[in-house]
Motif scaffolding. Structure first.
Motif, PDB file in Angstrom:
ATOM      1  N   PRO A  95      -4.225  -4.997  -3.419  1.00  0.00           N
ATOM      2  CA  PRO A  95      -4.966  -3.885  -2.833  1.00  0.00           C
ATOM      3  C   PRO A  95      -4.277  -3.284  -1.603  1.00  0.00           C
ATOM      4  N   MET A  96      -4.551  -2.005  -1.404  1.00  0.00           N
ATOM      5  CA  MET A  96      -4.028  -1.299  -0.234  1.00  0.00           C
ATOM      6  C   MET A  96      -5.166  -0.819   0.677  1.00  0.00           C
ATOM      7  N   THR A  97      -6.330  -0.562   0.118  1.00  0.00           N
ATOM      8  CA  THR A  97      -7.454  -0.055   0.907  1.00  0.00           C
ATOM      9  C   THR A  97      -8.561  -1.104   0.968  1.00  0.00           C
ATOM     10  N   GLY A  98      -9.480  -0.894   1.881  1.00  0.00           N
ATOM     11  CA  GLY A  98     -10.616  -1.809   2.003  1.00  0.00           C
ATOM     12  C   GLY A  98     -11.429  -1.879   0.731  1.00  0.00           C
ATOM     13  N   GLU A 116     -12.798  -4.987  -4.299  1.00  0.00           N
ATOM     14  CA  GLU A 116     -12.741  -5.114  -5.758  1.00  0.00           C
ATOM     15  C   GLU A 116     -11.980  -6.371  -6.170  1.00  0.00           C
ATOM     16  N   VAL A 117     -10.889  -6.698  -5.453  1.00  0.00           N
ATOM     17  CA  VAL A 117     -10.134  -7.920  -5.755  1.00  0.00           C
ATOM     18  C   VAL A 117     -11.017  -9.139  -5.531  1.00  0.00           C
ATOM     19  N   VAL A 118     -11.744  -9.168  -4.418  1.00  0.00           N
ATOM     20  CA  VAL A 118     -12.643 -10.294  -4.146  1.00  0.00           C
ATOM     21  C   VAL A 118     -13.709 -10.382  -5.234  1.00  0.00           C
ATOM     22  N   PHE A 119     -14.278  -9.247  -5.636  1.00  0.00           N
ATOM     23  CA  PHE A 119     -15.289  -9.221  -6.690  1.00  0.00           C
ATOM     24  C   PHE A 119     -14.729  -9.793  -7.996  1.00  0.00           C
TER      25      PHE A 119
END
Length: 142
Positions: A114-117, A122-125
């Motif tokens: 990821p590059m944005t918050g 979404e990665v954590v999800f």
């Protein structure tokens, strides 16, 4: 939650490895992370799994762009050893060809670094979903 989920993180960039660990910790699952920094070390690890001197991790987070041997080669080697271990690509590559090659090798997921918050959330999800599946599968065997 049952036991700690064993994660093998294969990532050569220390900053990306650090962030991956943060994302894993943000899932709320208890994880234990082993880090490797190149494809050769990963192949060596899985050879030791095959001989019984190391245990297969519950989850492999695998970068594609690795020194010594690339992530696709590592993925193919892992699948020769174990067709069922959960492998998720964690890469900066958005190439459709990289994604397709990973899918042919039966990858369980493909996360773009990821590059944005919003992308980080979404990665954590997505990691939470993968870890929940692993945790439920482990719980059903007890």
């Amino acid at each position: 939650m049952s036991k700690s989920i064993e994660v093998l993180l294969i990532e050569d960039n220390p900053a990306d490895a650090y962030l991956a660990c943060e994302y894993l910790n943000d899932t709320g699952f208890q994880v234990s992370v082993t880090k490797l920094q190149d494809g050769k070390a990963a192949i060596d690890f899985f050879e030791q799994v095959h001989t019984g001197s190391k245990q297969m991790p519950d989850l492999v987070l695998l970068d594609l762009n690795l020194p010594k041997q690339n992530g696709q080669e590592v993925l193919e080697f892992i699948r020769l050893q174990d067709k069922d271990v959960t492998v998720v690509i964690y890469s900066g590559s958005t190439s459709p060809m990289d994604r397709q090659r990973a899918e042919v090798s039966r990858v369980n997921g493909y996360l773009v670094k990821p590059m944005t918050g919003e992308e980080m959330d979404e990665v954590v999800f997505q990691l939470k979903k993968v870890l929940r599946t692993i945790d439920e599968r482990a719980g059903s065997c007890q």
